[in-house]
Design a protein around this motif. Structure first.
Motif, PDB file in Angstrom:
ATOM      1  N   ALA A   9     -54.179  18.058  38.327  1.00 27.86           N
ATOM      2  CA  ALA A   9     -53.697  16.703  38.019  1.00 27.86           C
ATOM      3  C   ALA A   9     -52.970  16.061  39.199  1.00 27.86           C
ATOM      4  O   ALA A   9     -53.049  14.850  39.392  1.00 27.86           O
ATOM      5  N   ILE A  10     -52.271  16.869  39.994  1.00 29.33           N
ATOM      6  CA  ILE A  10     -51.545  16.287  41.134  1.00 29.33           C
ATOM      7  C   ILE A  10     -52.267  16.497  42.464  1.00 29.33           C
ATOM      8  O   ILE A  10     -51.758  16.117  43.515  1.00 29.33           O
ATOM      9  N   ARG A  67     -43.963  15.841  41.395  1.00 30.44           N
ATOM     10  CA  ARG A  67     -44.639  14.757  42.120  1.00 30.44           C
ATOM     11  C   ARG A  67     -45.120  15.270  43.458  1.00 30.44           C
ATOM     12  O   ARG A  67     -44.342  15.800  44.255  1.00 30.44           O
ATOM     13  N   ASN A  68     -46.419  15.123  43.698  1.00 28.86           N
ATOM     14  CA  ASN A  68     -46.999  15.484  44.986  1.00 28.86           C
ATOM     15  C   ASN A  68     -46.515  14.457  46.006  1.00 28.86           C
ATOM     16  O   ASN A  68     -46.770  13.259  45.856  1.00 28.86           O
ATOM     17  N   THR A 107     -49.596  12.465  47.792  1.00 32.96           N
ATOM     18  CA  THR A 107     -50.442  11.558  47.026  1.00 32.96           C
ATOM     19  C   THR A 107     -49.655  10.669  46.062  1.00 32.96           C
ATOM     20  O   THR A 107     -50.176   9.665  45.604  1.00 32.96           O
ATOM     21  N   LYS A 128     -48.993  11.454  43.055  1.00 37.51           N
ATOM     22  CA  LYS A 128     -49.384  11.785  41.683  1.00 37.51           C
ATOM     23  C   LYS A 128     -48.304  12.644  41.029  1.00 37.51           C
ATOM     24  O   LYS A 128     -47.704  13.498  41.686  1.00 37.51           O
ATOM     25  N   THR A 129     -48.078  12.410  39.731  1.00 38.28           N
ATOM     26  CA  THR A 129     -47.060  13.175  39.012  1.00 38.28           C
ATOM     27  C   THR A 129     -47.653  13.824  37.769  1.00 38.28           C
ATOM     28  O   THR A 129     -48.665  13.381  37.229  1.00 38.28           O
TER      29      THR A 129
END
Length: 123
Positions: free
Chosen positions: A105-106, A72-73, A76, A78-79
């Motif tokens: 993607a992340i 996970r970032n 952001t 995002k995972t």
């Protein structure tokens, strides 16, 4: 006496229907990650697979091959889930190398590296 015996049996029967579920312990860590350079495309990884930048894979120094890591970032949120299939990175600063697709993607592809939270379950 029969009533007491009946109540005991009902109480015992109710107890035996309790469902116990065991959830494996999830390990969470905050680390720095980077991604594979273009030059590694098609080369064999330590597990014997070929590295493909379009797949969601990763390199870690100690986790067993096949371990699924959720990355996970932190900035952001995002995972992405990646599968360990290689050893590395061999830098003291970074603990994980992820594929190009996972980095995109992340949202860390253009940055080059990022602070992320990883979580995984060892079986």
């Amino acid at each position: 006496m029969r009533l007491l015996l009946f109540l005991c049996l009902i109480a015992f029967g109710a107890k035996s229907q309790d469902v116990v579920t065991t959830v494996a312990d999830t390990t969470k860590k905050i680390i720095f990650t980077t991604y594979y350079a273009k030059k590694f495309e098609g080369r064999k990884t330590t597990s014997g697979e070929r590295y493909r930048s379009a797949k969601f894979t990763a390199a870690h120094r100690t986790l067993p091959f096949g371990t699924i890591i959720t990355v996970r970032n932190i900035h952001t949120g995002k995972t992405v889930d990646v599968r360990v299939n290689d050893r590395g990175p061999f830098s003291k600063k970074f603990s994980l190398d992820i594929s190009k697709a996972a980095a995109q993607a992340i949202g860390i592809y253009r940055l080059g590296y990022a602070k992320v939270e990883i979580s995984y379950v060892l079986k």
